[in-house]
Enzyme design. Sequence first.
Site, PDB file in Angstrom:
ATOM      1  N   ASP A 128       2.479   4.509  -1.809  1.00 35.40           N
ATOM      2  CA  ASP A 128       2.435   3.216  -1.120  1.00 35.40           C
ATOM      3  C   ASP A 128       2.229   3.413   0.373  1.00 35.40           C
ATOM      4  O   ASP A 128       2.528   4.478   0.930  1.00 35.40           O
ATOM      5  CB  ASP A 128       3.701   2.420  -1.382  1.00 35.40           C
ATOM      6  CG  ASP A 128       4.960   3.109  -0.861  1.00 35.40           C
ATOM      7  OD1 ASP A 128       5.143   4.299  -1.184  1.00 35.40           O
ATOM      8  OD2 ASP A 128       5.753   2.469  -0.138  1.00 35.40           O
ATOM      9  N   GLU A 195       8.236   3.964  -1.264  1.00 34.46           N
ATOM     10  CA  GLU A 195       8.998   4.623  -0.198  1.00 34.46           C
ATOM     11  C   GLU A 195       9.126   3.744   1.030  1.00 34.46           C
ATOM     12  O   GLU A 195      10.178   3.735   1.697  1.00 34.46           O
ATOM     13  CB  GLU A 195       8.332   5.950   0.179  1.00 34.46           C
ATOM     14  CG  GLU A 195       9.159   6.842   1.097  1.00 34.46           C
ATOM     15  CD  GLU A 195       8.947   6.586   2.590  1.00 34.46           C
ATOM     16  OE1 GLU A 195       9.699   7.135   3.400  1.00 34.46           O
ATOM     17  OE2 GLU A 195       8.005   5.811   2.934  1.00 34.46           O
TER      18      GLU A 195
END
Length: 528
Positions: A128, A195
């Site tokens: 991400d 994250e």
Amino acid sequence: MGRSLHIIVLALAVVAYGLLKAAPGAFRQDPEDAAVQQLQLELDAEVERGAVGRLATALSFATLANSSAPNHIGNPAPFQQLHDFLERSFPLVYERLKHERVSEYSILFTWQGSNPELRPVLAMSHMDVVPAPEGPGYNWTHPPFSGTVADGYIWGRGALDVKVTVLQQLEAVAALLRQGYAPQRTILLAFGHDEEVGGGSGAGAMAALLASRGVELELVLDEGGIVLMDGVSGPNFKLVERPVALIGTAEKGIEDWEIRVAGVGGHSSMPPTDGSSVAARISRVLAAMDAYPTPTKLGAPVTDWLQALAPAVKLAPLRMLLQNANNWIVNPVLGQLLGQAGKEINPFVRTTCGVVQIEAGGIAHNVLPRSGSIKVNCRLLPGHDSSFVQEYLEMVTRKEAAHVTLHKLPLGSVPASHVAASSGPHWQLIKQAILETLQPPGGLQVAPYLVSGMTDSRHYSSLAGGRVYRFCPHRYTRADIGRVHGVDERIAAEDFLRGIGYYRRILQLASADESSTEAGPEGAAATA
């Protein structure tokens, strides 16, 4: 640095010199360490021709995590597109390694080692990225999700933080598979999908899965430090001029607090003149926080960092101070000096409390609010906890105590991490891989440091007994630092390929048994 600080530095240097005279062998370089520093191998040229293009394509998928969405994913399509692309691009990895989808969009690879008695090593990253606003004020040279290759760079969100290391690790494993490498120690690759919003659904779920299987990790390798090509410096100082590779051996904790403030309301045409308004009380609290920052504390891993940098410091008095960073006389004063060295150095010696939101509580243009709040994000040094933060906030709000209440916010509270060793076999193998693959012609200083942000590695720390090291194999200048989470994120194609070489080497070293990792320069050259 003012005249009085210069006097203090000189006085401390005299003390440090006396200590050195008393213990002449205290700071000699380890002969074995010196031999490693002299070893510099050429980057292996066996990198698949399409590696740059594969990273560019991966950057074109807008894999944005969303903290308020189920599973932290609001739009799953880009994540699925990335998964499909990786499987097409690395068929050998998917064929030869066990791969599992965890929480649907994270992925865990297992490369089984030949010796089941050895604990696995975990290399990790995340898929991400943060949002990339466009429009007025955001002057992107190339659109952030275009995956453009131009002017020797690969451009796009994730080129630095850190989709790039997903690709580098997969490229490295694919290259090792092609050459027939067989690890003795099992290698795990864990790529999370959230994250940037805490990692609970991705890394947290994968760590829980490993724990349920009774897995104990030998070593965890995550993002964190980088190679600073400009050395260690700030706007007004130059500590080390030569390039420095920073390996994060710990990261700060995080806590959010709210300071609720009560005041006298009423009509805006008759504001109080005695300082009892919400705005006046908030302003006094803010002024106190600015005037009285938290006290400095100089401890590990920052003392380790200073001592590792010391050999590269040209100014002899300062070099002696850094070498004596743990001395009971030098330590507290040196901490105070570093706390005045600017915003780049200050976080290493302080638990910081930054004001992130101010609410005055107004309900109309002509009504004085009766309440307001200040939200504070605190980043905790190792050894500091909630009681430290609370005592500090009580101190800066003391004059307003009758009108202020403190509340620790429950979301996102994480303690500071364990401090990993900056010596011994795990440190040395990471240092060896860095020096063999990333060292520029003029040499490279390798040092531990404290990561001021947070990474997904915290989810795995307990599985590895705190043996977590945070490093990205990328060369940065000061200008590049502003590109992280900023505009024009990019990585030089040459730097990207060099990083693949680093991951090849570190995975070789980390997946060998102890007798193999002690082969020395000759053994290293033979297997690179």
